[in-house]
Structure formats: structure tokens, C-alpha cells
Design a protein around this motif. Structure first.
Motif, PDB file in Angstrom:
ATOM      1  N   GLU A   1      -3.560  10.898   4.906  1.00  0.00           N
ATOM      2  CA  GLU A   1      -2.975   9.838   4.084  1.00  0.00           C
ATOM      3  C   GLU A   1      -3.024   8.515   4.841  1.00  0.00           C
ATOM      4  O   GLU A   1      -3.302   7.456   4.258  1.00  0.00           O
ATOM      5  CB  GLU A   1      -1.534  10.187   3.699  1.00  0.00           C
ATOM      6  CG  GLU A   1      -1.456  11.326   2.701  1.00  0.00           C
ATOM      7  CD  GLU A   1      -0.043  11.793   2.392  1.00  0.00           C
ATOM      8  OE1 GLU A   1       0.114  12.524   1.400  1.00  0.00           O
ATOM      9  OE2 GLU A   1       0.897  11.449   3.142  1.00  0.00           O
TER      10      GLU A   1
ATOM     11  N   VAL B   1       3.844  -0.976   3.788  1.00  0.00           N
ATOM     12  CA  VAL B   1       3.292   0.364   3.666  1.00  0.00           C
ATOM     13  C   VAL B   1       4.411   1.351   3.349  1.00  0.00           C
ATOM     14  O   VAL B   1       5.408   1.420   4.066  1.00  0.00           O
ATOM     15  CB  VAL B   1       2.564   0.796   4.963  1.00  0.00           C
ATOM     16  CG1 VAL B   1       2.160   2.266   4.892  1.00  0.00           C
ATOM     17  CG2 VAL B   1       1.347  -0.083   5.201  1.00  0.00           C
TER      18      VAL B   1
ATOM     19  N   VAL C   1      -0.828   5.271  11.418  1.00  0.00           N
ATOM     20  CA  VAL C   1      -0.158   4.170  10.716  1.00  0.00           C
ATOM     21  C   VAL C   1       0.899   3.545  11.622  1.00  0.00           C
ATOM     22  O   VAL C   1       1.032   2.324  11.683  1.00  0.00           O
ATOM     23  CB  VAL C   1       0.449   4.643   9.376  1.00  0.00           C
ATOM     24  CG1 VAL C   1       1.255   3.539   8.707  1.00  0.00           C
ATOM     25  CG2 VAL C   1      -0.651   5.135   8.440  1.00  0.00           C
TER      26      VAL C   1
ATOM     27  N   VAL D   1       1.442   5.515  -0.940  1.00  0.00           N
ATOM     28  CA  VAL D   1       0.853   6.830  -1.186  1.00  0.00           C
ATOM     29  C   VAL D   1       1.421   7.372  -2.494  1.00  0.00           C
ATOM     30  O   VAL D   1       2.635   7.362  -2.709  1.00  0.00           O
ATOM     31  CB  VAL D   1       1.155   7.804  -0.024  1.00  0.00           C
ATOM     32  CG1 VAL D   1       0.661   9.209  -0.358  1.00  0.00           C
ATOM     33  CG2 VAL D   1       0.518   7.299   1.259  1.00  0.00           C
TER      34      VAL D   1
ATOM     35  N   ALA E   1       4.584   5.219   3.059  1.00  0.00           N
ATOM     36  CA  ALA E   1       3.821   6.438   3.347  1.00  0.00           C
ATOM     37  C   ALA E   1       4.203   7.551   2.373  1.00  0.00           C
ATOM     38  O   ALA E   1       5.066   7.380   1.506  1.00  0.00           O
ATOM     39  CB  ALA E   1       4.063   6.865   4.786  1.00  0.00           C
TER      40      ALA E   1
ATOM     41  N   ILE F   1      -4.507   4.806   3.852  1.00  0.00           N
ATOM     42  CA  ILE F   1      -3.698   3.582   3.940  1.00  0.00           C
ATOM     43  C   ILE F   1      -4.436   2.539   4.774  1.00  0.00           C
ATOM     44  O   ILE F   1      -4.608   1.398   4.350  1.00  0.00           O
ATOM     45  CB  ILE F   1      -2.317   3.889   4.565  1.00  0.00           C
ATOM     46  CG1 ILE F   1      -1.471   4.727   3.608  1.00  0.00           C
ATOM     47  CG2 ILE F   1      -1.599   2.594   4.965  1.00  0.00           C
ATOM     48  CD1 ILE F   1      -0.216   5.324   4.247  1.00  0.00           C
TER      49      ILE F   1
ATOM     50  N   VAL G   1       0.880  -1.163   0.000  1.00  0.00           N
ATOM     51  CA  VAL G   1       0.000   0.000   0.000  1.00  0.00           C
ATOM     52  C   VAL G   1       0.923   1.219   0.000  1.00  0.00           C
ATOM     53  O   VAL G   1       1.737   1.379   0.909  1.00  0.00           O
ATOM     54  CB  VAL G   1      -0.932   0.028   1.231  1.00  0.00           C
ATOM     55  CG1 VAL G   1      -1.829   1.260   1.189  1.00  0.00           C
ATOM     56  CG2 VAL G   1      -1.766  -1.243   1.304  1.00  0.00           C
TER      57      VAL G   1
END
Length: 158
Positions: A58, A105, A116, A7, A107, A62, A5
Motif C-alpha cells: 500500500e 496521507v 511511508v 488508501v 494509510a 501511496i 492520498v
């Protein structure tokens, strides 16, 4: 299953091509899903408070893509840095003894929000160097592929 995942969107064609190549290479080993979430506009003139709001927004995007049973690995400047062999061993142990659902993840440019951080299970520092978020995606995929090669005693790693 491995999920990434991230951004933002990949804008450069060369990086998209590399990502597609690693997606193809990973198919024999795992199901892979890459999810892009929208980034927030964050001018350099933002205050710390405004930047925290950006990171939290954000972060909400996520977290909406992560299920409860997933083990979340956050790419983080203050995370644990491991070599490729230790990384491979960690992924193997996680998938063997904890869960087959690993989520990485990446970011946004300001970093992850507290929301997060609170959700992640492990913070991984890719390098002491700084990379663009788009390039980080390629590097993460390459390291995941390398981990599978190590697990299968393939000479790719050498």
C-alpha cells in the motif's frame, strides 16, 4: 495546493456527500486533489510479516502519487496532536515559508509501512479516538477548511 492520498475507496454515500461539500468550500482557498489508491486484502489471520508486506505494498502505491517537492503530512496514531489553531498556524507557515504543495496521507487499516514513515515530513495525530478511514478523510478536510477559516479570521471556527 493540497493533496490527500488515501488508501481505499469511500463507499458510503453520506460521506461522499460531505467530502464533496468540503471540496466546494475549499475552492476559494486552495486547489485540492484527492487520490485513492487500492487497498490490499489483509485477513485477521495474517502474520506480522504478512501485515508488513501489505503495508509496504500500500505504501508503494501511496508513494507513487507523491512528488519530491511535496511536504508530506502522515495521519498517524503516534503523531503530534495539535488543536485547530496550532494546525492552522502550521499550515500557514508551511505554505508561506516552505512549500505550497502539502500532501496528507491516510494509510490503510493496518497503518503505514516503513516506506511511508521514511518519506513523511510530519506525523499528525488527529485524535485519541479511533475513526474509520473513510470518516478520517472527512475530518481531515474539515480541519483543513477550519484552518483556512482561522487564517482569514472567519467566525466559522468559534
Amino acid at each position: 495546493m493540497i493533496k490527500i492520498v488515501a488508501v481505499g475507496k469511500i463507499k458510503e454515500k453520506a460521506l461522499r456527500t460531505q467530502i464533496e461539500e468540503y471540496e466546494k468550500r475549499l475552492r476559494p482557498f486552495t486547489k485540492l486533489e484527492i487520490i485513492e489508491v487500492n487497498d490490499e486484502v489483509a485477513p485477521q489471520s495474517n502474520s506480522d510479516s504478512q501485515n508488513n508486506q501489505v503495508k509496504e505494498k500500500e505504501g508503494e502505491r501511496i508513494l507513487a502519487k507523491i512528488k519530491e517537492q511535496e511536504y508530506v503530512i502522515l495521519l498517524d496514531l503516534w503523531g503530534e496532536m495539535v488543536d485547530s489553531e496550532r494546525f492552522s498556524k502550521k499550515l500557514d507557515q508551511l505554505q508561506t515559508y516552505q512549500t505550497s504543495n502539502l500532501t496528507f496521507v491516510i494509510a490503510g487499516s493496518l497503518g503505514p509501512g516503513k516506506n511511508v514513515y521514511d518519506r513523511c515530513n510530519w506525523k499528525w495525530k488527529l485524535s485519541d479516538l479511533t475513526f474509520t478511514h473513510q470518516m478520517t478523510r472527512v475530518l481531515v478536510l474539515e480541519q483543513i477548511y477550519r484552518a483556512f477559516m482561522i487564517q482569514n479570521n472567519n467566525p466559522y471556527h468559534k
